[in-house]
Design an enzyme around this catalytic site. Structure first.
Site, PDB file in Angstrom:
ATOM      1  CE1 TYR A   1      14.091  14.743 -13.642  1.00 53.98           C
ATOM      2  CE2 TYR A   1      12.337  15.831 -12.427  1.00 53.98           C
ATOM      3  CZ  TYR A   1      13.224  15.814 -13.488  1.00 53.98           C
ATOM      4  OH  TYR A   1      13.264  16.839 -14.389  1.00 53.98           O
TER       5      TYR A   1
ATOM      6  CG  HIS B   1      -0.435  -0.582   2.444  1.00 55.30           C
ATOM      7  ND1 HIS B   1      -1.143  -1.541   3.134  1.00 55.30           N
ATOM      8  CD2 HIS B   1       0.731  -0.452   3.102  1.00 55.30           C
ATOM      9  CE1 HIS B   1      -0.440  -1.942   4.167  1.00 55.30           C
ATOM     10  NE2 HIS B   1       0.703  -1.294   4.179  1.00 55.30           N
TER      11      HIS B   1
ATOM     12  CB  ALA C   1       9.541   2.984   9.835  1.00 56.94           C
TER      13      ALA C   1
END
Length: 217
Positions: free
Chosen positions: A147, A123, A183
């Site tokens: 990018y 997700h 995380a």
């Protein structure tokens, strides 16, 4: 646009909503395929045996392996290998390859990337310009930052890696096998095998200061 095929001529295919299903004549379909309403299957797409298309997919120029299940998703110029699941609300942009037994879940975008067998992005993730090896976990909110404003750069992830929630993987970077990215970390350097990476600033707590910033009632 190519003409749409007559769904009544399909053999070994279950079409549950023929009035709301559109399949171009260039599409090739295997046996025991089930297609729910509101699917658009376009271009040089192939559906192997046992594919299930749940409602509301747009699939164009894709190679779909056997026993793949797709729901509420958009797929373009990509390959999905056997037993993978896609969706709901996933977006596979061109030149993406999803390996066997992979899971691409809700609000995941894949672009110009390969995810090998058993890897999961369940997700809210973006994977762009990356090679992700087998049996990796890509956490909720993980971003492959490809990018820099002028150039696209590539990320390589080894086998059995854990990419934690809200991690930023800033290309170009190589993550070695069995690496664990905690995380909230931002990774800008290569890792070595079995590295445990935590890259976040510790909390600063100011007691009794919240009232200075909260809106007065």
């Amino acid at each position: 646009m190519n003409k749409f095929i007559n769904l009544n001529n399909l053999k070994d295919v279950i079409i549950l909503g023929p009035k709301n299903t559109y399949i171009e004549s260039t599409v090739k379909i295997g046996k025991n395929v089930t297609i729910y309403p509101n699917n658009y299957i376009l271009g040089n797409t192939t559906l192997a045996d046992g594919v299930t298309l749940l409602p509301f997919n747009i699939i164009e120029n894709c190679k779909i392996g056997s026993n793949v299940k797709i729901s509420f998703s958009k797929l373009e110029d990509s390959e999905i290998k056997n037993n993978a699941t896609i969706g709901p609300f996933a977006h596979l942009r061109p030149n993406s390859t999803i390996g066997e037994n992979c899971k691409i879940g809700n609000f995941v975008e894949i672009k110009n990337s390969t995810l090998n067998a058993g890897t999961k992005a369940s997700h809210l993730a973006y994977v762009g310009d990356a090679e992700v090896d087998e049996n990796c976990n890509i956490g909720c909110g993980a971003i492959f930052v490809n990018y820099n404003g002028t150039q696209k750069q590539k990320t390589k992830i080894g086998k059995n890696c854990f990419i934690g929630s809200n991690a930023n993987i800033i290309a170009p970077v190589n993550v070695a096998d069995n690496s664990y990215i905690c995380a909230g970390s931002t990774l800008t350097v290569d890792t070595k095998e079995n590295d445990f990476v935590i890259a976040r600033v510790r909390e600063t707590i100011k007691p009794n200061r919240a009232t200075n910033y909260l809106k007065k009632k």
